[in-house]
Design an enzyme around this catalytic site. Structure first.
Site, PDB file in Angstrom:
ATOM      1  N   LYS A 216       0.813  -1.217   0.000  1.00 57.44           N
ATOM      2  CA  LYS A 216       0.000   0.000   0.000  1.00 57.44           C
ATOM      3  C   LYS A 216       0.847   1.269   0.000  1.00 57.44           C
ATOM      4  O   LYS A 216       2.025   1.265   0.350  1.00 57.44           O
ATOM      5  CB  LYS A 216      -0.985  -0.022   1.169  1.00 57.44           C
ATOM      6  CG  LYS A 216      -2.092  -1.035   0.939  1.00 57.44           C
ATOM      7  CD  LYS A 216      -3.281  -0.842   1.844  1.00 57.44           C
ATOM      8  CE  LYS A 216      -4.423  -1.779   1.421  1.00 57.44           C
ATOM      9  NZ  LYS A 216      -5.609  -1.643   2.283  1.00 57.44           N
ATOM     10  N   ARG A 255      -4.120  -9.848   4.625  1.00 62.23           N
ATOM     11  CA  ARG A 255      -4.444  -9.961   3.198  1.00 62.23           C
ATOM     12  C   ARG A 255      -3.227  -9.487   2.423  1.00 62.23           C
ATOM     13  O   ARG A 255      -2.787  -8.340   2.594  1.00 62.23           O
ATOM     14  CB  ARG A 255      -5.679  -9.117   2.894  1.00 62.23           C
ATOM     15  CG  ARG A 255      -6.217  -9.259   1.468  1.00 62.23           C
ATOM     16  CD  ARG A 255      -7.528  -8.501   1.318  1.00 62.23           C
ATOM     17  NE  ARG A 255      -8.083  -8.677  -0.009  1.00 62.23           N
ATOM     18  CZ  ARG A 255      -7.774  -7.931  -1.065  1.00 62.23           C
ATOM     19  NH1 ARG A 255      -6.896  -6.938  -0.943  1.00 62.23           N
ATOM     20  NH2 ARG A 255      -8.328  -8.160  -2.248  1.00 62.23           N
TER      21      ARG A 255
END
Length: 284
Positions: A216, A255
């Site tokens: 991210k 995840r």
């Protein structure tokens, strides 16, 4: 349908984006055979779930049409589940959730927490599968404008608590609900770090936590140099470091786009937690 097994450690949810525009791997797995091959490889590397998604939720992304999402997701779910892989479906649409569960998916991972589709929560209740409700304030094309908080931890906890209440009111069994703080969704890097530092507050909501940090933007910003943020594919080590900390904190699942290094990190964290504490002595 039974709940997801609990192996006594943090689970690994492998990301399988069958999209043309996801931020990390958009377009790589649009071809059915390629997607299935990648899903099987993640399962072989130790993924507890392969999370199949047909709509990008990267910042600025426009929504996919329902028909396109169904066409991308359902054949992959069918092929993977036929091969014995445990599959979750990453979708905000009740119709896609229902079709994926019919094809064999055992969990619905809804980044909107039921806010994007009013039929989602009652549909999941009828399906009788596990459900991830993520903290969400709006679709990708405008979520950057919604990243305003006086106290991000308190507000995310309150908003997730409201989604939990809505799920229970719709008939989803409490023991089937997993919560996700939604790092990067209507949140700045500072918001993400604050939430990671206060996982105890999120755990106080009384449900297991799924956390997604893989590749991210806030990791790219943390690792930036004179050339700018660290490129997406070069953020993996930082993600593994966070997985180690998350596993040590006891989160239900992580995840991630790559499975084996994160599974290894979890094994290390789990073994350290199991080790007997012995006094350190200077004697030889």
């Amino acid at each position: 349908m039974t709940s997801i097994p609990q192996p006594g450690r943090t689970l690994v949810m492998g990301v399988l984006n069958v999209t043309p525009d996801s931020f990390s791997d958009g377009g790589e797995f649009l071809v059915l055979d390629t997607a299935v091959e990648h899903g099987l490889a993640m399962a072989a590397d130790g993924a507890d779930l392969v999370d199949v998604g047909g709509e990008s939720t990267r910042p600025g992304a426009l929504r996919a049409e329902t028909g396109a999402e169904l066409a991308r997701v359902v054949p992959v779910v069918e092929r993977l589940t036929a091969a014995g892989v445990a599959v979750s479906v990453d979708t905000m649409r009740a119709d896609v959730a229902a079709a994926a569960v019919e094809a064999g998916a055992v969990l619905v991972n809804d980044v909107s927490g039921g806010l994007a589709d009013p039929d989602m929560l009652p549909t999941v209740a009828d399906l009788g599968v596990d459900y991830v409700a993520m903290h969400w304030r709006g679709h990708s094309d405008r979520m950057g404008d919604l990243a305003h908080y006086d106290d991000v931890v308190a507000e995310v906890c309150a908003e997730l608590s409201a989604r939990l209440d809505a799920a229970l009111a719709a008939g989803i069994a409490r023991d089937r609900v997993i919560l996700d703080p939604g790092l990067g969704f209507a949140k700045t890097a500072e918001h993400n770090w604050a939430l990671l530092a206060h996982l105890d507050a999120l755990a106080g909501l009384g449900r297991p936590l799924l956390v997604g940090v893989s590749r991210k933007r806030f990791l790219g910003e943390l690792l930036a140099d004179d050339a700018g943020p660290r490129p997406v594919r070069e953020r993996e080590d930082a993600g593994v470091a966070l997985t180690t900390l998350l596993a040590a904190a006891g989160v239900w699942g992580v995840r991630t786009h790559t499975v084996r290094p994160h599974r290894d990190a979890i094994r290390v964290a789990t073994r350290c937690a199991q080790a007997s504490v012995r006094p350190v002595s200077g004697d030889r």
